[in-house]
Design a protein around this motif. Structure first.
Motif, PDB file in Angstrom:
ATOM      1  N   ASN A 132       0.830  -1.210   0.000  1.00 17.86           N
ATOM      2  CA  ASN A 132       0.000   0.000   0.000  1.00 17.86           C
ATOM      3  C   ASN A 132       0.862   1.258   0.000  1.00 17.86           C
ATOM      4  O   ASN A 132       0.538   2.244  -0.659  1.00 17.86           O
ATOM      5  CB  ASN A 132      -0.919   0.032   1.233  1.00 17.86           C
ATOM      6  N   LEU A 172      -1.019   4.278  -1.864  1.00 18.04           N
ATOM      7  CA  LEU A 172      -2.370   4.256  -1.301  1.00 18.04           C
ATOM      8  C   LEU A 172      -2.368   4.753   0.117  1.00 18.04           C
ATOM      9  O   LEU A 172      -3.390   5.114   0.672  1.00 18.04           O
ATOM     10  CB  LEU A 172      -2.931   2.830  -1.311  1.00 18.04           C
ATOM     11  N   THR A 201      -2.117  10.623  -5.970  1.00 19.40           N
ATOM     12  CA  THR A 201      -3.032  10.259  -7.055  1.00 19.40           C
ATOM     13  C   THR A 201      -2.307  10.346  -8.398  1.00 19.40           C
ATOM     14  O   THR A 201      -2.424   9.471  -9.252  1.00 19.40           O
ATOM     15  CB  THR A 201      -4.254  11.197  -7.051  1.00 19.40           C
ATOM     16  N   ARG A 248       0.065   7.402  -8.774  1.00 14.98           N
ATOM     17  CA  ARG A 248      -0.626   6.158  -9.138  1.00 14.98           C
ATOM     18  C   ARG A 248      -1.059   6.190 -10.596  1.00 14.98           C
ATOM     19  O   ARG A 248      -0.946   5.217 -11.319  1.00 14.98           O
ATOM     20  CB  ARG A 248      -1.876   5.954  -8.252  1.00 14.98           C
ATOM     21  N   ARG A 249      -1.539   7.367 -11.003  1.00 17.07           N
ATOM     22  CA  ARG A 249      -2.059   7.492 -12.361  1.00 17.07           C
ATOM     23  C   ARG A 249      -0.942   7.293 -13.396  1.00 17.07           C
ATOM     24  O   ARG A 249      -1.122   6.650 -14.409  1.00 17.07           O
ATOM     25  CB  ARG A 249      -2.681   8.873 -12.506  1.00 17.07           C
ATOM     26  N   PHE A 301      -2.262  -1.591 -10.885  1.00 15.33           N
ATOM     27  CA  PHE A 301      -2.679  -2.462  -9.787  1.00 15.33           C
ATOM     28  C   PHE A 301      -3.461  -3.655 -10.314  1.00 15.33           C
ATOM     29  O   PHE A 301      -4.286  -3.523 -11.211  1.00 15.33           O
ATOM     30  CB  PHE A 301      -3.607  -1.697  -8.834  1.00 15.33           C
ATOM     31  N   PHE A 342      -5.872  -6.636  -8.499  1.00 15.29           N
ATOM     32  CA  PHE A 342      -6.462  -6.969  -7.203  1.00 15.29           C
ATOM     33  C   PHE A 342      -6.803  -8.454  -7.115  1.00 15.29           C
ATOM     34  O   PHE A 342      -6.978  -9.126  -8.127  1.00 15.29           O
ATOM     35  CB  PHE A 342      -7.774  -6.205  -7.003  1.00 15.29           C
ATOM     36  N   ASN A 353     -11.863  -6.478  -9.309  1.00 13.81           N
ATOM     37  CA  ASN A 353     -12.374  -5.109  -9.212  1.00 13.81           C
ATOM     38  C   ASN A 353     -12.577  -4.453 -10.566  1.00 13.81           C
ATOM     39  O   ASN A 353     -12.209  -3.299 -10.780  1.00 13.81           O
ATOM     40  CB  ASN A 353     -11.449  -4.239  -8.348  1.00 13.81           C
ATOM     41  N   ILE A 410      -6.932   8.221 -19.180  1.00 13.22           N
ATOM     42  CA  ILE A 410      -6.291   9.187 -18.289  1.00 13.22           C
ATOM     43  C   ILE A 410      -4.772   8.988 -18.255  1.00 13.22           C
ATOM     44  O   ILE A 410      -4.085   9.635 -17.465  1.00 13.22           O
ATOM     45  CB  ILE A 410      -6.874   9.126 -16.845  1.00 13.22           C
ATOM     46  N   SER A 413     -11.702   1.268  -6.066  1.00 10.80           N
ATOM     47  CA  SER A 413     -10.806   0.719  -7.093  1.00 10.80           C
ATOM     48  C   SER A 413     -10.382   1.818  -8.056  1.00 10.80           C
ATOM     49  O   SER A 413      -9.216   1.905  -8.453  1.00 10.80           O
ATOM     50  CB  SER A 413     -11.504  -0.366  -7.907  1.00 10.80           C
ATOM     51  N   LEU A 414     -11.357   2.673  -8.415  1.00 10.64           N
ATOM     52  CA  LEU A 414     -11.033   3.752  -9.352  1.00 10.64           C
ATOM     53  C   LEU A 414     -10.005   4.700  -8.744  1.00 10.64           C
ATOM     54  O   LEU A 414      -9.097   5.170  -9.431  1.00 10.64           O
ATOM     55  CB  LEU A 414     -12.307   4.526  -9.711  1.00 10.64           C
ATOM     56  N   ARG A 415     -10.153   4.947  -7.437  1.00  8.48           N
ATOM     57  CA  ARG A 415      -9.168   5.820  -6.784  1.00  8.48           C
ATOM     58  C   ARG A 415      -7.788   5.175  -6.856  1.00  8.48           C
ATOM     59  O   ARG A 415      -6.807   5.853  -7.146  1.00  8.48           O
ATOM     60  CB  ARG A 415      -9.559   6.056  -5.318  1.00  8.48           C
ATOM     61  N   VAL A 416      -7.732   3.831  -6.617  1.00 14.72           N
ATOM     62  CA  VAL A 416      -6.456   3.134  -6.683  1.00 14.72           C
ATOM     63  C   VAL A 416      -5.869   3.239  -8.082  1.00 14.72           C
ATOM     64  O   VAL A 416      -4.674   3.434  -8.266  1.00 14.72           O
ATOM     65  CB  VAL A 416      -6.642   1.645  -6.296  1.00 14.72           C
ATOM     66  N   LEU A 417      -6.722   3.157  -9.093  1.00 15.67           N
ATOM     67  CA  LEU A 417      -6.247   3.192 -10.474  1.00 15.67           C
ATOM     68  C   LEU A 417      -5.774   4.589 -10.883  1.00 15.67           C
ATOM     69  O   LEU A 417      -5.365   4.799 -12.007  1.00 15.67           O
ATOM     70  CB  LEU A 417      -7.343   2.744 -11.433  1.00 15.67           C
ATOM     71  N   GLY A 418      -5.879   5.538  -9.983  1.00 18.93           N
ATOM     72  CA  GLY A 418      -5.327   6.857 -10.279  1.00 18.93           C
ATOM     73  C   GLY A 418      -6.366   7.907 -10.593  1.00 18.93           C
ATOM     74  O   GLY A 418      -6.038   8.987 -11.071  1.00 18.93           O
ATOM     75  N   PHE A 419      -7.645   7.575 -10.354  1.00 18.67           N
ATOM     76  CA  PHE A 419      -8.680   8.599 -10.565  1.00 18.67           C
ATOM     77  C   PHE A 419      -8.732   9.510  -9.347  1.00 18.67           C
ATOM     78  O   PHE A 419      -8.615   9.037  -8.213  1.00 18.67           O
ATOM     79  CB  PHE A 419     -10.043   7.946 -10.794  1.00 18.67           C
ATOM     80  N   SER A 420      -8.920  10.791  -9.609  1.00 19.69           N
ATOM     81  CA  SER A 420      -8.950  11.744  -8.498  1.00 19.69           C
ATOM     82  C   SER A 420     -10.314  11.670  -7.820  1.00 19.69           C
ATOM     83  O   SER A 420     -11.257  11.073  -8.327  1.00 19.69           O
ATOM     84  CB  SER A 420      -8.709  13.150  -9.017  1.00 19.69           C
ATOM     85  N   MET A 433      -8.946   3.069   0.291  1.00 25.30           N
ATOM     86  CA  MET A 433      -8.467   2.401  -0.913  1.00 25.30           C
ATOM     87  C   MET A 433      -7.864   1.041  -0.629  1.00 25.30           C
ATOM     88  O   MET A 433      -8.026   0.102  -1.392  1.00 25.30           O
ATOM     89  CB  MET A 433      -7.431   3.288  -1.602  1.00 25.30           C
ATOM     90  N   ALA A 434      -7.166   0.944   0.519  1.00 24.92           N
ATOM     91  CA  ALA A 434      -6.522  -0.327   0.833  1.00 24.92           C
ATOM     92  C   ALA A 434      -7.563  -1.431   0.969  1.00 24.92           C
ATOM     93  O   ALA A 434      -7.324  -2.580   0.602  1.00 24.92           O
ATOM     94  CB  ALA A 434      -5.732  -0.188   2.130  1.00 24.92           C
ATOM     95  N   ALA A 436     -10.200  -1.813  -0.740  1.00 25.16           N
ATOM     96  CA  ALA A 436     -10.626  -2.290  -2.056  1.00 25.16           C
ATOM     97  C   ALA A 436      -9.732  -3.415  -2.556  1.00 25.16           C
ATOM     98  O   ALA A 436     -10.156  -4.274  -3.318  1.00 25.16           O
ATOM     99  CB  ALA A 436     -10.615  -1.138  -3.053  1.00 25.16           C
ATOM    100  N   LEU A 437      -8.477  -3.381  -2.132  1.00 22.62           N
ATOM    101  CA  LEU A 437      -7.537  -4.391  -2.610  1.00 22.62           C
ATOM    102  C   LEU A 437      -7.805  -5.741  -1.978  1.00 22.62           C
ATOM    103  O   LEU A 437      -7.467  -6.771  -2.517  1.00 22.62           O
ATOM    104  CB  LEU A 437      -6.116  -3.976  -2.246  1.00 22.62           C
TER     105      LEU A 437
END
Lengths: 245, 794
Positions: free
Chosen positions: A63, A68, A92, A95-96, A101, A103, A107, A124, B698-705, B786-787, B789-790
């Motif tokens: 994490n 995260l 953010t 990560r972007r 990731f 899971f 997900n 993005i 999950s979206l936040r983890v993927l880098g979405f704000s 976020m954690a 979600a994993l």
């Protein structure tokens, strides 16, 4: 944290360096020490398998290097940049740009098809593969327009991998990617991960309970009691198809 | 186990804690229920309180059933009247218009003086004496005053009021202050809003009044109470036959008695409100609760699986969740009952300012409470039972594993969402809506209902503005109307018109008539006005003045509708004054009138058909405000003047009353409509959030704000709200149209007018509430783990 320049992965140069990495959840008598001063270096481009029992700290470690969560104390350097003090917006962006990731439970967005789930990320990203190419890398070129509900668990996980790699990440972080799959399907997923690691050169961290997976790694890190107990490198890597559980 | 929950079972402790955790959501649902419950209690309770109060008051004070006016009938006739079959009691009395000269104001107060029996109490229309006594026999100057008028002028027993009665001036000494069942709504004829300062009623001894107005041994009105089951029409026909030789314009029943007609009209309106609005509130509440509770329990699926795994049976699981939603229903019911009762008391106090009952206690009946409780509980428990049954039917292992991903492949209209121009987030929003069309539809319906309630209630201000504007700026532009004690020659009009301060004057002739078309018969007045009248006139539906053509009659639309006639028809007209000619006349046009109803002719035509000379009943005046006080002074002392109507004051008073009363009710309705929107939107978003938490994390983890993620969640409600706006506007217009029809009475008609600003305001309220509710949920997006979600599947 300043934006990190896109540099081609140079073998041997560390991707992650941590010093005295500490994480404490809660405070007072209820405090839980999840990481107790982890020092480790992980070179660029390697396939790293992280092993450890439940509560050993491996997920917390993932994490933090995945952006995260932030450490309570100590440092994490990603390509030489300190990300310990980054705020949530910088994390953010990290990560972007840099992290893919995968899971345990895939997900995927159930309302999007395989292609669209990958497009979600490529839209993005700065220099992405096309969703079709990413899905072809994991062998799903025939399933582009299927929804998650129409696919098997293995297929869903491969869509998740395609989604993770489509942005051409610097780092690929996988938390128990085979945990919900049977052995044969799990091996297909590992093959897909290996292909990606070989072809794109992304540093891959794979967390698992499953010790037999360790044999496909360049490097194996074993966590216990919030610290790294052992790091070993494999001189003889096995192919995923040669292992079983 | 210690602490406040120690004596609860483990399951009940879970219940209390679950409830506490979802307190905002529970409160939002509770408020919607409370809104429905309180509006229902308010309308139903107010209606039954008024009805019961009126019934008791009328019964105790022997309110008349029939009024039979005449010019001058001999006392001996009363025996004949009492002998009519169906008459329980009858009284002969004298009733005269009067002007009161109050030193607290320059304007003359108009009103009437009514006789009381010299001996004993009246057997019809008794007074409720608040203070003092009735006039003593032989005391010529003693009078009882109407309490509202006394209060408005600070009059009390012992004070003296100068009055002009039948041209004679006398000083009346007040010996009592009273309420009267005939004057619950004390209002001058032709007015719309009571003005306690400008309208007064006095009661004098019969003999004293008879002497003052030259009615010795005679009466000019018989009041009659009917026996149970007697026919009003038959008794009226008999009365008309008996009194016909004495100049009787025709007897009438309670529906034509001004005060009772206003009380009835108010009760009809209250009844309409009670029939239309609360069911909408309650229905929306039921709908919402049903959906929300269903989804809330679907989210609790894992918990239900766990309970079953521990060995709890289906019934125990069901009971547990029913208790949870039952608590929410009780919360809503108690808030609603308390608010409803509180509003009811406030409203009763407001009513007492306009409706003068000796008492008015707001009391919602046990039935009213039982009905709302039953509906609210049925809605909420029904919604819950369905969802709980489905959850309880799951086997525990299945319930505890995450549900398979919902299948979007077969969502109708999915091809629409494949358009390549869409980004993935927008695609997710659209598919979410298309995949669960019912859910989306209910959200749209809920928000639209809130918008419709806003439009449907705010419309009243537009309608009343239009009504005031048409009535006072286009139709009745006079500042003042002056009525003579009896029809006079043109010279009397010119005498008024020449007074200093009168800038313009128009004569009018008013003749009471009966209009007949087939079986339909209506009492009305034909007003004769000059051709091209500029002060008082009728207008058509487009607000243009309508002049009666030569020999023709113009009817107001409501009167025409009641008679079933249209322009071009011939109707029978029977005058109830003068030589009382009967004739047939063509209806040349039908005019729009929001206030009052009646018929118009050219004044010369009217004089001609009446077979009389150029007589006038009074004048409409336009007055220089600077000179008004002096003019009032002269009018108060003019023997020929029976009454003065003050148009400008009436308009101000109407505006004031609307601002006060309507303002309060509108505030209540806007608040409740807002609560519904808040309940719908907040719960809809909150539950979507709960259902999609993992997806969003999950979206936040993927880098979405946070912004990107909020867009996916809140974009859906924003889109649904935008869809709901036109639906709500249309439904609101429909509601307004219905209310305009239902609220119209003989006294006034509500125009169906909705200003664009009303739609705008309603939309703004709905949008602001959506934004507010979204912000509440937005805060939770910021705290997404976020954690988590994993890890977990659910």
């Amino acid at each position: 944290m300043k934006p990190v320049e896109e540099s081609p992965a140079a073998q041997g140069r560390p991707c992650f360096v941590t010093r005295g990495l500490t994480k404490v959840y809660g405070s007072g008598p209820a405090a839980v020490q999840a990481l107790r001063g982890v020092d480790i270096e992980l070179p660029e481009g390697e396939m790293v398998v992280v092993l450890g029992a439940s509560g050993s700290g491996k997920s917390t470690f993932l994490n933090i290097v995945g952006g995260l969560d932030t450490a309570t104390a100590g440092q994490v350097l990603f390509r030489g940049q300190d990300m310990s003090r980054a705020n949530h917006r910088e994390l953010t962006r990290y990560r972007r740009r840099h992290v893919g990731f995968v899971f345990q439970f895939y997900n995927l967005m159930p309302s999007l098809t395989a292609r669209e789930n990958v497009a979600l990320v490529t839209e993005i990203a700065e220099n992405p593969l096309t969703p079709e190419d990413a899905l072809a890398l994991v062998g799903l070129e025939q399933r582009l327009d299927h929804f998650p509900a129409q696919m098997s668990g293995g297929e869903q996980q491969r869509v998740a991998i395609a989604r993770a790699i489509a942005k051409q990440p610097s780092v690929l972080l996988c938390d128990e990617p085979t945990g919900a799959l049977d052995s044969a399907t799990g091996i297909r997923v590992l093959e897909a991960l290996k292909t990606v690691n070989d072809d794109l050169g992304a540093t891959t961290l794979l967390i698992t309970h499953n010790a037999s997976i360790a044999s496909i790694a360049d490097r194996v890190v074993i966590f216990a009691d919030g610290n790294v107990r052992e790091v070993r490198t494999n001189t003889q890597k096995k192919q995923p198809k040669d292992i079983s559980w | 186990m210690t602490g406040p929950l120690a004596w609860f079972s483990a399951l009940d402790r879970k219940l209390v804690r679950d409830l506490w955790r979802m307190k905002t959501q529970a409160l939002a649902i509770g408020f919607v229920i409370a809104a429905g419950v309180s509006v229902h209690l308010l309308a139903a309770g107010m209606f039954s309180s008024l009805e019961e109060t009126r019934r008791a008051y009328y019964e105790r004070y022997l309110f008349a059933d029939i009024w039979a006016p005449a010019v001058r009938a001999p006392d001996a006739l009363i025996a004949e009247i009492r002998a009519i079959e169906g008459v329980q009691a009858a009284e002969a009395r004298i009733r005269m218009p009067a002007l009161f000269d109050m030193d607290t104001m320059s304007e003359p107060a108009t009103g009437e003086v009514i006789s009381l029996p010299d001996a004993g109490e009246s057997s019809v229309n008794r007074l409720h004496l608040a203070r003092g006594r009735t006039p003593a026999y032989g005391q010529r100057d003693e009078a009882v005053v109407l309490q509202a008028f006394a209060d408005a002028h600070g009059l009390d027993v012992g004070d003296t009021v100068p009055a002009t009665i039948y041209g004679g001036r006398s000083d009346l000494r007040i010996v009592g202050v009273a309420l009267s069942p005939e004057h619950v709504y004390a209002i001058a004829p032709g007015e719309l809003v009571p003005d306690d300062r400008l309208f007064g009623v006095m009661w004098m001894g019969r003999r004293a009044l008879a002497r003052a107005v030259d009615q010795d041994g005679a009466f000019n009105e018989a009041v009659v109470r009917l026996s149970r089951g007697a026919s009003e029409a038959a008794v009226i026909a008999e009365l008309d036959r008996i009194l016909d030789p004495y100049g009787a314009p025709g007897a009438y029943g309670r529906s034509d008695q001004i005060s009772d007609a206003f009380v009835s009209s108010e009760m009809d309106q209250l009844g309409t409100m009670g029939r239309v609005l609360p069911p909408v509130f309650l229905l929306v509440a039921a709908f919402l609760v049903n959906v929300v509770v269903g989804r809330m329990i679907a989210v609790q699926r894992a918990g239900i699986g766990l309970m079953k795994a521990f060995g709890y049976g289906d019934w125990e699981v069901t009971w547990h969740y029913l208790k949870l939603v039952g608590m929410i229903a009780l919360l809503g019911l108690s808030i609603g009952a308390a608010t409803g009762a509180w509003l009811g008391h406030a409203m009763a106090a407001l009513y007492m300012e306009y409706f003068r009952f000796p008492f008015l206690v707001f009391r919602a009946s046990a039935t009213d409470y039982a009905v709302v409780a039953a509906i609210a509980l049925a809605a909420i428990l029904g919604g819950a039972a369905f969802a709980v049954r489905r959850a309880a039917a799951l086997n525990p292992a299945e319930a505890m594993t995450p549900p398979p991903p919902p299948d979007y492949s077969k969502a109708a209209g999915a091809s629409l969402t494949r358009l390549s121009a869409l980004d993935q987030q927008t695609r997710m929003i659209l598919r979410q809506i298309i995949r669960w069309p019912w859910r989306a539809g209910l959200t749209v319906a809920g928000v639209a209902a809130s918008g419709a309630l806003l439009v449907g209630t705010l419309f009243f201000t537009d309608a009343i503005d239009a009504m005031i504007d048409t009535s006072f700026s286009v139709a009745n532009r006079q500042d003042m109307s002056v009525a003579f004690t009896e029809p006079r020659s043109r010279a009397a009009f010119h005498a008024i018109a020449r007074q200093p301060g009168v800038m313009a004057a128009e004569p009018y002739r008013s003749v009471p008539v009966r209009l007949r078309q087939g079986p339909a018969e209506e009492r009305a007045a034909i007003i004769g006005t000059p051709l091209d009248a500029r002060l008082s006139r009728l207008v058509d539906a487009r607000g243009r003045p309508v002049s009666p053509p030569p020999g023709g009659l113009v009817l107001t639309d409501d009167l025409a509708a009641r008679l079933g006639v249209r322009a071009g028809d011939i109707i029978a007209v029977e005058a109830a004054e003068g030589r009382r000619p009967s004739m047939e006349m063509p209806v040349s046009a039908v005019a729009t009138s929001y206030v009052g109803s009646g018929a118009r002719m050219e004044i010369g035509d009217l004089n001609r058909v009446m077979g009389e000379g150029p007589l006038v009943s009074g004048a409409y005046l336009s007055v220089d405000p600077e000179a008004a006080d002096a003019l009032y002074e002269r009018l108060k002392n003019a023997p020929a003047v029976a009454g003065v109507g003050l148009q400008t004051l009436a308009m101000e008073r109407l505006q004031e009353m609307m601002d006060e009363n309507l303002g309060t009710s509108l505030f209540v309705f806007v608040t409740f409509a807002g609560l519904i929107a808040l309940g719908v939107v907040y719960n809809s978003v909150r539950i979507s959030y709960a259902e999609r938490q993992r997806e969003l994390a999950s979206l936040r983890v993927l880098g979405f704000s946070r912004m990107d993620v909020s867009y996916i969640l809140l974009g859906e409600i924003a889109l649904l709200t935008l869809l709901a706006l036109p639906v709500g506007a249309a439904a609101g217009a429909g509601l307004a149209w219905y209310l305009a029809q239902a609220m119209s009475s003989e006294m006034f008609r509500m125009p169906f007018v909705i200003a664009p600003s009303t739609f705008g305001f309603a939309a703004l309220v709905v949008l602001a509430i959506t934004a507010g509710a979204s912000l509440l949920v937005r805060r939770q997006i910021d705290r997404l783990d976020m954690a988590e979600a994993l890890k977990t599947g659910e």
